[in-house]
Design a protein around this motif. Structure first.
Motif, PDB file in Angstrom:
ATOM      1  N   ASP A   7      35.406  43.168  34.593  1.00 43.77           N
ATOM      2  CA  ASP A   7      35.488  42.735  35.990  1.00 43.77           C
ATOM      3  C   ASP A   7      35.202  43.902  36.936  1.00 43.77           C
ATOM      4  N   GLU A   8      33.962  44.017  37.388  1.00 46.85           N
ATOM      5  CA  GLU A   8      33.556  45.076  38.315  1.00 46.85           C
ATOM      6  C   GLU A   8      34.093  46.437  37.903  1.00 46.85           C
ATOM      7  N   VAL A   9      33.854  46.796  36.663  1.00 49.00           N
ATOM      8  CA  VAL A   9      34.444  48.014  36.123  1.00 49.00           C
ATOM      9  C   VAL A   9      33.889  49.281  36.768  1.00 49.00           C
ATOM     10  N   GLN A  23      28.734  36.472  45.928  1.00 47.14           N
ATOM     11  CA  GLN A  23      29.445  37.128  47.021  1.00 47.14           C
ATOM     12  C   GLN A  23      30.913  37.372  46.698  1.00 47.14           C
ATOM     13  N   SER A  24      31.506  38.273  47.456  1.00 52.60           N
ATOM     14  CA  SER A  24      32.935  38.506  47.319  1.00 52.60           C
ATOM     15  C   SER A  24      33.702  37.223  47.618  1.00 52.60           C
ATOM     16  N   GLY A  25      34.686  36.925  46.775  1.00 52.55           N
ATOM     17  CA  GLY A  25      35.496  35.731  47.009  1.00 52.55           C
ATOM     18  C   GLY A  25      34.901  34.460  46.445  1.00 52.55           C
ATOM     19  N   CYS A  26      33.785  34.553  45.706  1.00 51.62           N
ATOM     20  CA  CYS A  26      33.155  33.323  45.210  1.00 51.62           C
ATOM     21  C   CYS A  26      33.837  32.812  43.941  1.00 51.62           C
ATOM     22  N   GLY A  27      34.724  33.626  43.354  1.00 56.93           N
ATOM     23  CA  GLY A  27      35.472  33.130  42.203  1.00 56.93           C
ATOM     24  C   GLY A  27      35.151  33.822  40.890  1.00 56.93           C
ATOM     25  N   LYS A  28      34.424  34.928  40.945  1.00 60.82           N
ATOM     26  CA  LYS A  28      34.033  35.629  39.715  1.00 60.82           C
ATOM     27  C   LYS A  28      35.263  36.134  38.953  1.00 60.82           C
ATOM     28  N   SER A  29      36.111  36.883  39.675  1.00 63.78           N
ATOM     29  CA  SER A  29      37.302  37.410  39.009  1.00 63.78           C
ATOM     30  C   SER A  29      38.182  36.292  38.518  1.00 63.78           C
ATOM     31  N   THR A  30      38.323  35.263  39.336  1.00 61.13           N
ATOM     32  CA  THR A  30      39.178  34.146  38.952  1.00 61.13           C
ATOM     33  C   THR A  30      38.718  33.558  37.626  1.00 61.13           C
ATOM     34  N   ALA A  31      37.398  33.424  37.457  1.00 63.97           N
ATOM     35  CA  ALA A  31      36.886  32.866  36.209  1.00 63.97           C
ATOM     36  C   ALA A  31      37.361  33.714  35.021  1.00 63.97           C
ATOM     37  N   THR A  49      29.609  42.012  37.966  1.00 59.36           N
ATOM     38  CA  THR A  49      29.157  43.303  38.509  1.00 59.36           C
ATOM     39  C   THR A  49      28.387  43.115  39.802  1.00 59.36           C
ATOM     40  N   HIS A  50      28.330  44.189  40.580  1.00 62.13           N
ATOM     41  CA  HIS A  50      27.478  44.209  41.768  1.00 62.13           C
ATOM     42  C   HIS A  50      26.262  45.116  41.550  1.00 62.13           C
ATOM     43  N   GLU A  51      26.124  45.640  40.340  1.00 63.57           N
ATOM     44  CA  GLU A  51      24.986  46.513  40.043  1.00 63.57           C
ATOM     45  C   GLU A  51      23.834  45.645  39.564  1.00 63.57           C
ATOM     46  N   TYR A  83      42.815  25.976  41.635  1.00 68.51           N
ATOM     47  CA  TYR A  83      43.155  26.059  43.054  1.00 68.51           C
ATOM     48  C   TYR A  83      44.195  27.156  43.285  1.00 68.51           C
ATOM     49  N   TYR A  84      44.054  27.867  44.413  1.00 69.09           N
ATOM     50  CA  TYR A  84      45.174  28.673  44.922  1.00 69.09           C
ATOM     51  C   TYR A  84      45.686  27.924  46.131  1.00 69.09           C
ATOM     52  N   GLY A  85      46.763  27.207  45.970  1.00 70.08           N
ATOM     53  CA  GLY A  85      47.238  26.387  47.086  1.00 70.08           C
ATOM     54  C   GLY A  85      46.143  25.408  47.475  1.00 70.08           C
ATOM     55  N   GLN A  91      40.068  26.077  46.756  1.00 71.40           N
ATOM     56  CA  GLN A  91      39.572  25.873  45.397  1.00 71.40           C
ATOM     57  C   GLN A  91      38.791  27.133  44.989  1.00 71.40           C
ATOM     58  N   ALA A  92      39.291  27.841  44.009  1.00 78.13           N
ATOM     59  CA  ALA A  92      38.647  29.078  43.600  1.00 78.13           C
ATOM     60  C   ALA A  92      37.573  28.819  42.547  1.00 78.13           C
ATOM     61  N   LEU A  93      37.791  27.774  41.727  1.00 76.91           N
ATOM     62  CA  LEU A  93      36.787  27.392  40.727  1.00 76.91           C
ATOM     63  C   LEU A  93      36.581  25.875  40.818  1.00 76.91           C
TER      64      LEU A  93
HETATM   65  N1  LIG Z   1      46.311  35.290  43.989  1.00 76.25           N
HETATM   66  C1  LIG Z   1      45.589  34.581  44.876  1.00 76.25           C
HETATM   67  N2  LIG Z   1      46.201  33.775  45.772  1.00 76.25           N
HETATM   68  C2  LIG Z   1      45.483  33.034  46.659  1.00 76.25           C
HETATM   69  N3  LIG Z   1      44.167  33.034  46.725  1.00 76.25           N
HETATM   70  C3  LIG Z   1      43.467  33.803  45.855  1.00 76.25           C
HETATM   71  C4  LIG Z   1      44.149  34.625  44.905  1.00 76.25           C
HETATM   72  N4  LIG Z   1      43.243  35.307  44.183  1.00 76.25           N
HETATM   73  C5  LIG Z   1      42.028  34.923  44.680  1.00 76.25           C
HETATM   74  N5  LIG Z   1      42.167  34.026  45.664  1.00 76.25           N
HETATM   75  C6  LIG Z   1      41.087  33.356  46.401  1.00 76.25           C
HETATM   76  O1  LIG Z   1      40.261  32.739  45.455  1.00 76.25           O
HETATM   77  C7  LIG Z   1      38.903  32.908  45.796  1.00 76.25           C
HETATM   78  C8  LIG Z   1      38.160  33.573  44.648  1.00 76.25           C
HETATM   79  O2  LIG Z   1      38.637  34.904  44.498  1.00 76.25           O
HETATM   80  P1  LIG Z   1      38.090  35.919  43.406  1.00 76.25           P
HETATM   81  O3  LIG Z   1      38.989  37.098  43.387  1.00 76.25           O
HETATM   82  O4  LIG Z   1      37.889  35.203  42.129  1.00 76.25           O
HETATM   83  O5  LIG Z   1      36.686  36.336  44.021  1.00 76.25           O
HETATM   84  P2  LIG Z   1      35.635  37.366  43.439  1.00 76.25           P
HETATM   85  O6  LIG Z   1      34.384  36.608  43.288  1.00 76.25           O
HETATM   86  O7  LIG Z   1      36.175  38.062  42.270  1.00 76.25           O
HETATM   87  O8  LIG Z   1      35.488  38.383  44.657  1.00 76.25           O
HETATM   88  P3  LIG Z   1      35.279  39.974  44.637  1.00 76.25           P
HETATM   89  O9  LIG Z   1      33.827  40.220  44.433  1.00 76.25           O
HETATM   90  O10 LIG Z   1      35.736  40.397  46.010  1.00 76.25           O
HETATM   91  O11 LIG Z   1      36.136  40.539  43.554  1.00 76.25           O
HETATM   92  C9  LIG Z   1      38.866  33.687  47.086  1.00 76.25           C
HETATM   93  O12 LIG Z   1      38.751  32.775  48.148  1.00 76.25           O
HETATM   94  C10 LIG Z   1      40.206  34.352  47.131  1.00 76.25           C
HETATM   95  O13 LIG Z   1      40.621  34.522  48.472  1.00 76.25           O
END
Ligand SMILES: Nc1ncnc2c1ncn2[C@@H]1O[C@H](COP(=O)(O)OP(=O)(O)OP(=O)(O)O)[C@@H](O)[C@H]1O
Ligand SMILES: Nc1ncnc2c1ncn2[C@@H]1O[C@H](COP(=O)(O)OP(=O)(O)OP(=O)(O)O)[C@@H](O)[C@H]1O
Ligand SMILES: [Mg+2]
Ligand SMILES: [Mg+2]
Lengths: 225, 268, 219, 257, 257
Positions: D175-177, D49-57, D207-209, D24-26, D29-31
């Motif tokens: 991560d989206e290099v 999609q952007s924001g779905c949690g890929k980078s977070t993982a 990746t988005h490719e 969770y971020y606050g 729920q990111a994952l």
């Molecule tokens: N440091 C942070 N603080 C608060 N919320 C965050 C933080 N980092 C990411 N989030 C939130 O967590 C969710 C997942 O973010 P994440 O960066 O993992 O998405 P992503 O799939 O990598 O997107 P993108 O394709 O844009 O890189 C999003 O809703 C984002 O707003």
């Protein structure tokens, strides 16, 4: 009248004394600047800490230093310390302490601003390589902040040099004071004494500070590429 | 010889208080006396072109050192400013203040003055065309004074309505009068007499006002051993004519010839 | 501490504070105008003028205000120019502050990305319009933190005004110490007065800085 | 691509295992209850999609973020618990970010030698020799003494890959290099990654490719709003007819009529 | 797409005509003898490697760069000569750049109203009414009072398009307007452009989105090293089998295997 006035500089030990006064100025300024830069680096890193208490304390320190005039700090430390503890400390040590106390706060703020401007990705890729926090600072962050720090830091250094004019208050006879002594003694024989002496001092400050700002410009240009 | 006698007096005193050492003992132990003087107030105390302390105050200081320690060079000079003279004494950073210190009741509360070695009155100098001959003429005009001098204190205390222009340096104070920045200038009359000698076109319209003040060495409050020693020393110097000699050597050349030494020196 | 004395001395400090604020603000406004002109000239690299102003900046930044004031006040009368102390104070502050503001604003101007100018002229805006509506507002917002720091710095620099017989705060404090020997009271009042007028200004600057940031500047 | 080898290795326990991971971020729920296995030599691509949690993982796996519950096992050892020695873990994991993550004040060689020398305390000559060999492999041996700003974006990313490889990681995270690059540069970077896949490197890629994902992956993970919606072991099939409706909509984003 | 209409309009003289245009940056030639016609309602897309001169071409048309020789005619009038009133020309040409070209200190509405009010001196109410209508069309009427940084990249780009449309341009120039965006955002911006094409807007587009270029264009211009290597009036054919070998190589960059 003003043509012969320049001779005042060569009368007796005048020139040498003025240069000695400049020596006091430069001595206090250089040591304080060096110490401030080193300590400012450390305090600046503290200012970026995630710990709220640390951030608050360092911020308070900065605000206090910004509001309390250097003159007051000099007075309180030189006379107040002796009054309360009976300890006598050499006035130049006091001066260096006060200037460092002030310079450290200002320097720390410069460092803070520059450290926080380093992109997050730089910290993260350092971490991802397994660097410890210390290694991150030493190898990755600090070297990158340098180019952002130098211009304002040199600005601070010249301000510290110029603020040494307050030192006579605690008995350090720096360049302006020596100049005034010379003027008072010679004004009878040389009515244009102030003109020449202050002119010389103006020039002396300039040649102390100008290379610094030149250096900063050079480095700025060099790092711009 | 008289000086030597005074030295003996004080050493006897110190023998009596062997428990807590007096300043006089400490000075003797250190074999150097720290004396506060000005660096930029000729002819009273200043630093000359060779970097040596000179002037009336300095002459007397040297004699004091010679009589106390047997050598006039055993002085550590401390250059003070008007604003920090008392601090230096109170914190024990100087033993004796000889920086042309005028005796005033306020100051006497915080430091101990020894017997005076000089008198001073305030004079007022103004340009010939527009001479100020009475303080009342200054109402609504600007009066130039030097910071920390008796003149400044006198006018602040007694004529709060007269607007003062206060300069930090002596030279600047007189320069301001030359530049016409004020209607008149008030200062120690001795200095004024000297200055008008070199600056035709200005006259001392008021030669002396207020009380005649005295200038005396000062020591830290409660330092009776040293103040008593200095008292005796000053008396001796007055009587022996040393002070008159110092006057001739340092002040007379700077003052105009029509000044009577008696108006400056004590017991003349 | 002597409370009676403090009560009596407060008006003197008040007067000094008003003097500092009055001269300080006029000086700062002039300095800002100078800084603006100099920074624009240097930003657009106007020939000759640009070099001239560079010289001015070096001279102004690398010499103490005290000496600059001495020249204005005691030097100029020697060539027949008589300026009052207040005018000298304002001029000195303007001369010193102009260069500090110039550098701060130039930093702001240079931080505006090129693409902003291109899209403005792409819309048909004239050079002046581009500067007024696009570059300048962003530049000021970006340089506001250093402008704010310089305002505080210049207000504190007024403490050397006593060199030309202006009764600033340091002057009053030194006066009280030299005449009445109330050192503690004098310094206490001086710090308090600085606090009373610098703190609100400092807070105001922080507040504006935040507003500018939150309004969308600098991303 | 690496799919051939994956068959041989399914019997082994996975090199990386995520079990019920929640982050969770606050409030957000990111994952959400993420379950994922990566076997040795396998190439897994996460899309969504952007924001779905890929980078977070990826960031949680590498310890740049703390997870709130669940566990992450590397070589069977829990690494998301308190007391994990991240210094050691991170040597087993190589990570490459979007552009701009090289250290701009160091030459290419200094960049890639930093971790081997300072973290692993290896001998300078030996590490430098390996570095030059790797730079040669990505076609950049002549840039060893250049600074990052003197390189194109694609060259920078290839250096970043070398830098991550220098600690001999067991798994690489990307991560989206190529997100900030021009097409030809994208291609030159992806070629390097394809090359690593051929060599059997275990990789987790964001990746988005899509064409690249289809070509390089053994397994496609499609995420939405912190959840894994679909995992496909047949990339070709996934991109022509994904099973979930959301994945279908997502893939349509890349098609025009 | 707009191809249907193009047929009807080939008889008219082109709205934009580049004749023997040469442009140098110091020694390097960025444009070499460029010849190009854009007819009213036509959608022309320029593709090619980074640095081949695509941006330079658009910038010269808009007067952001001076050309060294040749001529550029807009509505039959020379605009590349000295004495051109760029203020007028630029109102006939709308241009959108990569992200980050909105004015960050103004709200969305102030951004789109700046040129109508300050350059064209139109009435505020009337211009605002049109602005709101256009914002509605791109789905952003509720963002009128937001600041750019409060918008996603895709939203920012849609505002930038509205801003350019507000001066009623005869031709729109798009320079890699989606290069800095995520896939969904790319899609929402491209949808707006597709929509403009349907409405008959004349457009000159630089993009790296090949699927989009294929879908939107009437004409594809392939450039290399400042030269136009191939012009195709049949995008579908161009992307399957381009005639020049260089174009073929370039298109291969986007294919894997
Ligand atoms: N440091 C942070 N603080 C608060 N919320 C965050 C933080 N980092 C990411 N989030 C939130 O967590 C969710 C997942 O973010 P994440 O960066 O993992 O998405 P992503 O799939 O990598 O997107 P993108 O394709 O844009 O890189 C999003 O809703 C984002 O707003
Ligand atoms: N301001 C400039 N000064 C000098 N050379 C330039 C300048 N702008 C562009 N160039 C050069 O002109 C050539 C064409 O550049 P241009 O920006 O038009 O390429 P592009 O096709 O738009 O590339 P990209 O796809 O990377 O945007 C390149 O060689 C470039 O280096
Ligand atoms: Mg991401
Ligand atoms: Mg381009």
């Amino acid at each position: 009248m003003q043509d012969s006035g320049i001779n005042i500089l060569f009368e007796g030990q005048n020139l040498q004394r003025i240069l000695e006064g400049l020596g006091q100025t430069v001595f206090v300024a250089i040591i304080s600047v060096v110490l401030s830069f080193i300590l400012g680096l450390l305090v600046g890193m503290l200012m970026t800490s995630r710990n709220i208490v640390v951030r608050f304390v360092t911020r308070l320190y900065l605000e206090v230093v910004r509001i309390v005039p250097v003159l007051v700090m000099l007075y309180i430390l030189y006379f107040g310390l002796t009054r309360w503890t009976g300890i006598h400390i050499d006035n130049r040590v006091i001066a260096i302490f006060v200037f460092t106390f002030w310079g450290t706060a200002e320097m720390a703020d410069i460092v803070r601003a520059s450290v926080t401007s380093i992109p997050k990705i730089q910290w993260e890729s350092g971490q991802a390589l397994g660097l410890t926090a210390g290694q991150l600072y030493v190898y990755v962050i600090i070297p990158q902040t340098v180019r952002r720090i130098v211009p304002p830091a040199i600005n601070l250094a010249t301000r510290m040099v110029k603020t040494t004019a307050l030192l006579p208050l605690i008995g350090i006879i720096e360049v302006i004071k020596v100049g005034q002594q010379v003027i008072e003694v010679s004004v009878k024989d040389y009515p244009s004494a102030s003109f020449w002496i202050y002119g010389l001092i103006f020039f002396l400050y300039f040649i102390v500070c100008y290379p610094l700002s030149k250096l900063s410009k050079k480095l700025e240009l060099k790092w711009q590429e | 010889a008289c000086g030597a006698g005074a030295t003996n007096d004080s050493s006897e005193g110190s023998v009596a208080n062997i428990e807590d050492k007096t300043t006089v003992d400490t000075i003797k132990e250190n074999d150097v006396i720290r004396i506060g003087v000005f660096g930029d107030k000729p002819p009273f105390s200043y630093v000359d072109a060779n970097g040596d302390n000179q002037g009336f105050d300095v002459e007397i200081s040297k004699k004091i050192a010679e009589d106390l320690l047997g050598d006039s060079s055993k002085i550590e000079w401390v250059i003070t400013e008007a604003a920090n003279r008392v601090e230096y004494l109170e914190t024990g950073k100087v033993d004796l203040m000889m920086a042309n210190f005028t005796v005033t009741p306020e100051r006497a509360e915080v430091v101990d003055f020894a017997n005076p070695y000089m008198k001073v009155s305030i004079g007022i100098v103004s340009p010939e065309g527009d001479v100020i001959t009475d303080v009342s003429q200054l109402e609504g005009k600007q009066l130039i004074v030097n910071k920390g001098t008796t003149a400044e204190a006198y006018f602040r205390e007694n004529y709060p309505d007269i607007e003062l222009l206060v300069y930090e340096q002596n030279t600047e104070t007189f320069q301001a009068l030359l530049d016409g920045r004020g209607a008149a200038l008030a200062h120690d009359n001795t200095l004024i007499f000297g200055w008008i000698k070199d600056n035709p076109g200005f006259v001392a319209g008021v030669e002396a006002i207020g009380n005649e003040d005295t200038i005396a060495p000062a020591v830290a409050k409660g330092d009776t051993a040293l103040s008593e020693w200095v008292n005796a020393e000053i008396d001796t110097l007055n009587e022996s004519g040393f002070i008159a000699e110092a006057y001739e050597k340092t002040l007379a050349p700077a003052f105009s010839s029509d000044i009577d030494p008696a108006s400056v020196l004590i017991n003349q | 501490m002597d409370l009676d004395f403090i009560r009596k001395a407060i008006p003197m400090y008040q007067e000094a504070a008003f003097l500092v604020l009055r001269l300080g603000w006029i000086g700062i406004i002039f300095a800002f105008i100078i800084g603006l002109i100099v920074s624009i000239v240097r930003y657009y690299k106007l020939p000759v003028l640009s070099q001239f102003f560079e010289g001015y900046i070096e001279l102004s930044r690398n010499t103490p205000l005290m000496i600059q004031l001495f020249f204005l006040y005691f030097g100029l009368p020697q060539v027949g120019i008589h300026l009052s102390a207040e005018v000298c104070g304002i001029l000195g502050l303007t001369f010193l502050g102009g260069s500090y503001f110039a550098e701060a604003i130039r930093g702001g101007l240079e931080s505006v990305p090129n693409i902003q100018m291109e899209s403005a002229s792409g819309l048909g805006l004239s050079n002046t319009q581009t500067f007024l509506y696009v570059i300048f507002p962003q530049a000021i917002a970006n340089s506001f933190p250093s402008i704010g720091a310089n305002i505080i710095f210049l207000l504190k620099e007024t403490s050397v005004f006593s060199a030309i017989a202006l009764a600033d705060l340091v002057f009053v404090a030194k006066d009280i110490m030299g005449l009445y020997y109330k050192t503690n009271e004098a310094l206490f009042l001086m710090v308090t007065t600085y606090l009373v007028f610098l703190l609100p200004i400092s807070l105001l600057i922080h507040f504006i800085e935040r507003r500018l940031r939150f309004a969308g500047f600098g991303n | 691509m690496a799919r051939v080898r994956r068959g041989e290795e399914t019997l082994e326990s996975p090199i990386l295992k995520l079990k019920h991971v929640n982050k969770y971020y606050g409030e957000t729920q990111a994952l959400a209850d993420i379950q994922l296995d990566v076997a040795k030599g396998e190439v897994v691509t996460i899309i969504g999609q952007s924001g779905c949690g890929k980078s977070t993982a990826l960031r949680c796996i590498n310890g740049l973020e703390q997870i709130q519950s669940g566990s992450i096992l590397l070589d069977g050892k829990e690494i998301a618990a308190a007391g994990t020695s991240w210094k050691e873990v991170r040597q087993k994991i190589g990570m490459v970010f979007q552009k701009y993550d090289l250290f701009p004040h160091m030459t290419v060689l200094d960049n890639v030698l930093l971790a081997p020398l300072k973290v692993q305390k290896r001998k300078k000559e030996e590490a430098a020799e390996e570095a030059i060999a790797l730079l040669k492999r990505v076609g950049l041996e002549d840039k060893a003494h250049s600074f990052p700003r003197q390189l194109s974006g694609g060259q920078q990313q290839r250096v970043a890959i070398v830098r991550a490889l220098m600690t001999h990681p067991e798994i690489m995270l990307f991560d989206e290099v190529t997100a900030a690059l021009d097409p030809e540069m994208i291609r030159e970077v992806l070629n390097v990654i394809l090359d690593l896949a051929k060599d059997g490197m275990t990789m987790l890629i964001v990746t988005h490719e899509m064409a690249f994902a289809e070509a390089v992956s053994d397994k496609i993970v499609f995420m939405e709003k912190g959840n894994i919606v679909e995992i496909s072991e047949d990339p070709k099939a996934f991109f022509t007819q994904p099973q979930s409706q959301r994945a279908n909509e997502f893939i349509n984003t890349f098609r025009f009529q």
